[in-house]
Design an enzyme around this catalytic site. Structure first.
Site, PDB file in Angstrom:
ATOM      1  CB  ALA A   1      -0.898  -0.019   1.224  1.00 24.25           C
ATOM      2  CE  LYS A   2      -0.184   4.989  -3.996  1.00 26.12           C
ATOM      3  NZ  LYS A   2      -0.490   5.833  -5.080  1.00 26.12           N
ATOM      4  NE  ARG A   3      -1.517   5.574   5.549  1.00 27.40           N
ATOM      5  CZ  ARG A   3      -1.988   6.297   4.533  1.00 27.40           C
ATOM      6  NH1 ARG A   3      -1.184   7.010   3.802  1.00 27.40           N
ATOM      7  NH2 ARG A   3      -3.268   6.322   4.236  1.00 27.40           N
ATOM      8  CG  ASN A   4       5.360   1.914   1.045  1.00 26.21           C
ATOM      9  OD1 ASN A   4       6.362   2.320   1.592  1.00 26.21           O
ATOM     10  ND2 ASN A   4       4.686   2.623   0.165  1.00 26.21           N
TER      11      ASN A   4
END
Ligand code: GLU
Length: 296
Positions: A266-269
């Site tokens: 995900a974008k916060r990876n």
């Protein structure tokens, strides 16, 4: 002279293969992006084609200038080059989606005129509540048709209708088939594998699907390289290309990079983020080979 355009694959080639990198600056890039972009670059190189950069910055509430800046910086650092893009220009610009609103609006109107779209008042919660069975899987739920009129209705001034999104009426039961350049033949049934999907959002913006289709056609993209998580989106978009009378590109879906737990990135990876890897002093070549691993 622009150094990026000069380094880009096939900058002199006209009329041949045209691929694209289309990051959304809603977060920092991660290994999943690197895999897709690396494949897009290699496909363009193999075909002696052109690679373009499109900045998918439609959603002004989620796209931040810092992410745009980081995106350019990371792509350059990894050695990517493009012969058309927001920073280098080209014949099919502007290459920032935020500057292409008029084209999306025209396409939306065309779909409405031709009876392909209808207004929908359902919130996400309504959609989930109205489903006969609990929603499973990574893709969006199949819309249960709550607001779908029996037959297409003409809407004169769609902009004046407040508090609705607009959905594309999929041809129920039709098999949408295509030959993926990596995975081979794929077929999905409209109304079963995916339902009526949003083309114009409640907040007055085009959906990702509509913008991608309009731009891929307008920018004369001949092959879209994207993650396999977008296979169903490709099926949806093929219906949009057809409804709009536009030629569809070819598609190459690559396998997803997963984290150690097997989850998609995900974008916060965390650890798979390019920023984190760069801070850990990874070299660009090491990151590219990390992204290539187990890519099939
Ligand atoms: N901007 C989209 C994304 O980053 C592009 C996906 C696509 O159309 O291939 O997910």
């Amino acid at each position: 002279m622009n150094p990026t355009a000069d380094k880009a694959p096939g900058a002199a080639n006209a009329g041949g293969y045209r691929g694209r990198l289309a990051p959304s600056p809603t977060g920092y890039l991660h290994l999943g992006h690197v895999r897709t972009f690396d494949l897009a670059r290699r496909r363009a190189e193999e075909k002696g084609g052109v690679l373009i950069l499109r900045n998918d910055d439609l959603d002004s509430s989620r796209c931040k200038p810092a992410f745009v800046e980081a995106m350019y910086d990371d792509l350059h650092w990894l050695g990517f080059a493009w012969s058309e893009g927001p920073d280098v220009g080209g014949n099919y610009g502007p290459y920032d989606q935020s500057r292409r609103f008029r084209l999306y609006r025209e396409a939306w109107y065309q779909l409405l005129r031709d009876g392909w779209a209808y207004p929908c008042r359902c919130s996400r919660k309504d959609v989930l509540q109205n489903l006969g069975a609990p929603h499973e899987g990574e893709d969006e739920p199949v819309y249960p048709g709550t607001c779908r009129p029996e037959s297409p209705e003409f809407v004169d001034r769609p902009d004046a209708v407040q508090g609705v999104c607009w959905r594309f009426r999929v041809p129920e039961g039709e098999s949408v088939e295509f030959v993926d350049n990596h995975l081979g033949r794929r077929a999905f049934v409209a109304g079963r594998d995916f339902g009526d999907f949003v083309i114009w959002r409640r907040d007055g913006l085009p959906s990702y699907h509509l913008a991608a289709v309009v731009d891929d056609a307008a920018m004369r993209i001949t092959e879209v390289v994207r993650g396999a998580d977008l296979l169903l989106s490709t099926a949806r978009q093929l219906l949009l290309f057809r409804a709009l009378g536009l030629a569809a590109p070819g598609f190459y879906h690559c396998s997803l990079v997963r984290d150690e737990q097997g989850n998609r990135l995900a974008k916060r990876n965390g650890g798979m983020g390019l920023r984190a890897l760069r801070e850990k002093r990874y070299e660009a070549a090491a990151i590219l080979s990390l992204a290539r691993e187990e890519s099939g």
